[in-house]
Design an enzyme around this catalytic site. Structure first.
Site, mmCIF file in Angstrom:
data_model
loop_
_atom_site.group_PDB
_atom_site.id
_atom_site.type_symbol
_atom_site.label_atom_id
_atom_site.label_comp_id
_atom_site.label_asym_id
_atom_site.label_seq_id
_atom_site.Cartn_x
_atom_site.Cartn_y
_atom_site.Cartn_z
ATOM 1 N N CYS A 116 -18.813 -29.135 -21.948
ATOM 2 C CA CYS A 116 -19.933 -30.039 -21.658
ATOM 3 C C CYS A 116 -20.552 -29.840 -20.273
ATOM 4 O O CYS A 116 -21.738 -30.086 -20.087
ATOM 5 C CB CYS A 116 -19.537 -31.489 -21.883
ATOM 6 S SG CYS A 116 -18.108 -32.022 -20.959
ATOM 7 N N CYS A 153 -19.924 -30.944 -26.048
ATOM 8 C CA CYS A 153 -18.656 -30.275 -25.758
ATOM 9 C C CYS A 153 -18.412 -29.031 -26.606
ATOM 10 O O CYS A 153 -17.268 -28.605 -26.780
ATOM 11 C CB CYS A 153 -17.502 -31.261 -25.928
ATOM 12 S SG CYS A 153 -17.653 -32.697 -24.847
ATOM 13 N N LYS A 183 -8.431 -38.984 -27.513
ATOM 14 C CA LYS A 183 -9.506 -39.212 -26.550
ATOM 15 C C LYS A 183 -10.599 -40.036 -27.224
ATOM 16 O O LYS A 183 -11.208 -39.591 -28.196
ATOM 17 C CB LYS A 183 -10.063 -37.873 -26.079
ATOM 18 C CG LYS A 183 -11.226 -38.008 -25.111
ATOM 19 C CD LYS A 183 -11.637 -36.658 -24.563
ATOM 20 C CE LYS A 183 -12.836 -36.774 -23.658
ATOM 21 N NZ LYS A 183 -13.221 -35.482 -23.088
ATOM 22 N N ARG A 214 -19.330 -38.325 -15.704
ATOM 23 C CA ARG A 214 -20.464 -37.517 -16.172
ATOM 24 C C ARG A 214 -21.471 -37.303 -15.058
ATOM 25 O O ARG A 214 -22.120 -36.271 -15.001
ATOM 26 C CB ARG A 214 -21.084 -38.155 -17.417
ATOM 27 C CG ARG A 214 -20.111 -38.041 -18.580
ATOM 28 C CD ARG A 214 -20.654 -38.609 -19.857
ATOM 29 N NE ARG A 214 -19.612 -38.600 -20.882
ATOM 30 C CZ ARG A 214 -19.705 -39.219 -22.039
ATOM 31 N NH1 ARG A 214 -20.806 -39.891 -22.341
ATOM 32 N NH2 ARG A 214 -18.711 -39.162 -22.904
ATOM 33 N N GLU A 256 -4.106 -38.252 -34.434
ATOM 34 C CA GLU A 256 -4.684 -37.168 -33.629
ATOM 35 C C GLU A 256 -3.643 -36.563 -32.677
ATOM 36 O O GLU A 256 -3.571 -35.350 -32.518
ATOM 37 C CB GLU A 256 -5.880 -37.681 -32.828
ATOM 38 C CG GLU A 256 -7.123 -37.904 -33.675
ATOM 39 C CD GLU A 256 -7.988 -36.651 -33.786
ATOM 40 O OE1 GLU A 256 -7.534 -35.576 -33.355
ATOM 41 O OE2 GLU A 256 -9.116 -36.766 -34.301
ATOM 42 N N LYS A 280 -6.495 -41.220 -23.532
ATOM 43 C CA LYS A 280 -7.581 -41.349 -22.568
ATOM 44 C C LYS A 280 -8.689 -42.183 -23.154
ATOM 45 O O LYS A 280 -9.080 -41.906 -24.295
ATOM 46 C CB LYS A 280 -8.097 -39.937 -22.241
ATOM 47 C CG LYS A 280 -9.273 -39.899 -21.317
ATOM 48 C CD LYS A 280 -9.782 -38.497 -21.204
ATOM 49 C CE LYS A 280 -11.109 -38.551 -20.461
ATOM 50 N NZ LYS A 280 -11.865 -37.371 -20.581
ATOM 51 N N TYR A 313 -7.459 -40.619 -10.061
ATOM 52 C CA TYR A 313 -8.189 -40.366 -8.813
ATOM 53 C C TYR A 313 -7.556 -41.125 -7.649
ATOM 54 O O TYR A 313 -7.942 -40.922 -6.501
ATOM 55 C CB TYR A 313 -9.661 -40.777 -8.986
ATOM 56 C CG TYR A 313 -10.331 -40.070 -10.145
ATOM 57 C CD1 TYR A 313 -10.850 -38.792 -9.990
ATOM 58 C CD2 TYR A 313 -10.402 -40.661 -11.410
ATOM 59 C CE1 TYR A 313 -11.434 -38.126 -11.059
ATOM 60 C CE2 TYR A 313 -10.984 -40.002 -12.493
ATOM 61 C CZ TYR A 313 -11.497 -38.735 -12.301
ATOM 62 O OH TYR A 313 -12.070 -38.068 -13.360
HETATM 63 C C1 PBG Z 1 -14.941 -33.330 -20.588
HETATM 64 C C2 PBG Z 1 -14.227 -34.449 -19.929
HETATM 65 C C3 PBG Z 1 -14.655 -35.768 -19.707
HETATM 66 C C4 PBG Z 1 -13.653 -36.390 -18.953
HETATM 67 C C5 PBG Z 1 -12.641 -35.457 -18.790
HETATM 68 N N1 PBG Z 1 -13.002 -34.280 -19.406
HETATM 69 C C6 PBG Z 1 -15.940 -36.434 -20.032
HETATM 70 C C7 PBG Z 1 -16.316 -36.704 -21.424
HETATM 71 O O1 PBG Z 1 -15.597 -36.423 -22.376
HETATM 72 O O2 PBG Z 1 -17.430 -37.190 -21.586
HETATM 73 C C8 PBG Z 1 -13.686 -37.786 -18.420
HETATM 74 C C9 PBG Z 1 -12.838 -38.040 -17.203
HETATM 75 C C10 PBG Z 1 -13.128 -39.318 -16.500
HETATM 76 O O3 PBG Z 1 -13.963 -40.144 -16.913
HETATM 77 O O4 PBG Z 1 -12.496 -39.526 -15.450
HETATM 78 N N2 PBG Z 1 -15.046 -33.377 -21.951
#
Ligand code: PBG
Length: 342
Positions: A131, A139, A208, A218, A246, A261, A326
């Protein structure tokens, strides 16, 4: 073995406050301790920068130029945080995300630099997705079907395989596929093994969710989809069964570590996956979770330190073996100060 049934005595025989009467006692019976050695720090590396750039939506976080990566990574290793998760922000994007699998791409070069300097002292994981690299921000590879653009699952797998192999060639210890396409772990395992990388670990973003909590990320990675959303590949927040399926499918495909996540709105899912998946479970304390705490603390509405501590504790208590956050560096500093809010 038959379980023994014990009735919990009632007041006044039972006075739960007895166990809380001082800090030593609370620590003794608390049952768990957070440790920076189970955290992973995300890092953004952007091509073409000269100086670290603050990320507006994630106050306190930066995008780093390649030239500053090792300095930042030193500050991570010095704190005893053992691992990083690398995200790349390329200069150029195209519809096929071709910067994502170039050997001279931004992630590949960052990984190479870090492994060259830190070796086994630091575990380097890399995000495997498209992405940030596609002009449309989705993605994977898009095809037109009944006059609508949609993500072609199986075509995308070939690309993910190439990206993962290019990261492994640069020295990544762990590749972390995050596109949530079906079969991504199997394809990547196969690709890695064929190229002789059978020791490279796969940490799959296996469960996810399609979540509003990725908003600040993003902006940080400039990966907002140009149209539509990710609900045809990321999970529906309502189904726990689907969430578990999943992760278990990814275990079967060869994931060494699975992931839930975001973390906070999905603590029940972390517990469920932990109970059933026979591999370590990671939880991603995502950008929106960081931003909420940071914004409220800046307004003086919440105590940042206490809130972070409580949040990381909840994720651990839910069953996460590993937390991607973070907050990793400041948390390590607070541990060093012997701080505890409990
Ligand atoms: C990429 C990705 C994302 C995140 C980690 N890898 C964004 C998404 O899927 O839109 C999000 C990480 C975060 O919000 O801290 N696909």
């Amino acid at each position: 073995m038959e379980s023994i049934k014990v009735e919990t005595p009632v007041f006044p025989l039972n006075r739960p406050r007895r166990l809380r009467s001082n800090k030593s006692l609370r620590d003794l019976v608390g049952g768990m301790r957070l440790d920076q050695r189970t955290l992973i720090m995300p890092i953004f590396v952007e091509e073409g920068l000269n100086e670290p750039q603050p990320i507006q939506s994630l106050p306190g976080q930066y995008r780093y130029p390649l030239s500053h990566v090792n300095e930042f990574v030193s500050s991570i290793a010095d704190r005893g945080v053992p691992a990083i998760l690398v995200f790349g922000v390329p200069k150029n994007k195209d519809s096929m995300g071709s910067e994502a699998y170039k050997r001279s791409g931004v992630v590949q070069r960052a990984v190479e630099a870090v492994k060259g300097s830190f070796g086994d002292e630091l575990i380097v994981a890399s995000d495997v997705c498209m992405c940030q690299y596609t002009s449309h921000g989705h993605c994977g590879i898009l095809v037109e079907r009944s006059e609508r653009q949609s993500l072609d699952n199986d075509m995308t797998l070939d690309y993910l395989q190439r990206i993962a192999v290019s990261h492994a060639e640069s020295g990544a210890d762990v590749v972390a596929p995050s596109s949530n396409t079906d079969g991504m772990v199997k394809a990547i395992r196969q690709g890695l093994d064929e190229e002789g990388f059978n020791q490279t670990l796969i940490m799959s973003y296996s469960t996810k969710f399609a979540s509003s909590f990725y908003g600040p990320f993003r902006e940080a990675a400039s990966s907002t989809p140009a149209f539509g959303d990710r609900r045809t590949y990321q999970l529906d927040p309502r189904s726990a069964r689907e969430a578990l399926k999943e992760s278990l499918m990814d275990v079967e495909e060869g994931a060494d570590i699975v992931m839930v996540k975001p973390a906070l709105a999905y603590l029940d899912i972390i517990s469920l996956v932990k109970e059933q998946a026979p591999v370590p479970v990671a939880a991603y304390n995502v950008s929106g979770e960081y931003a909420m705490v940071t914004a409220a603390a800046q307004k003086g509405w919440i105590d940042r330190k206490k809130a972070v501590w409580e949040i990381l504790t909840s994720i651990k208590r839910a069953g996460a073996d590993i937390i991607i956050t973070y907050f990793a560096l400041e948390f390590a500093d607070w541990l060093e100060e012997n701080y505890s809010p409990f």
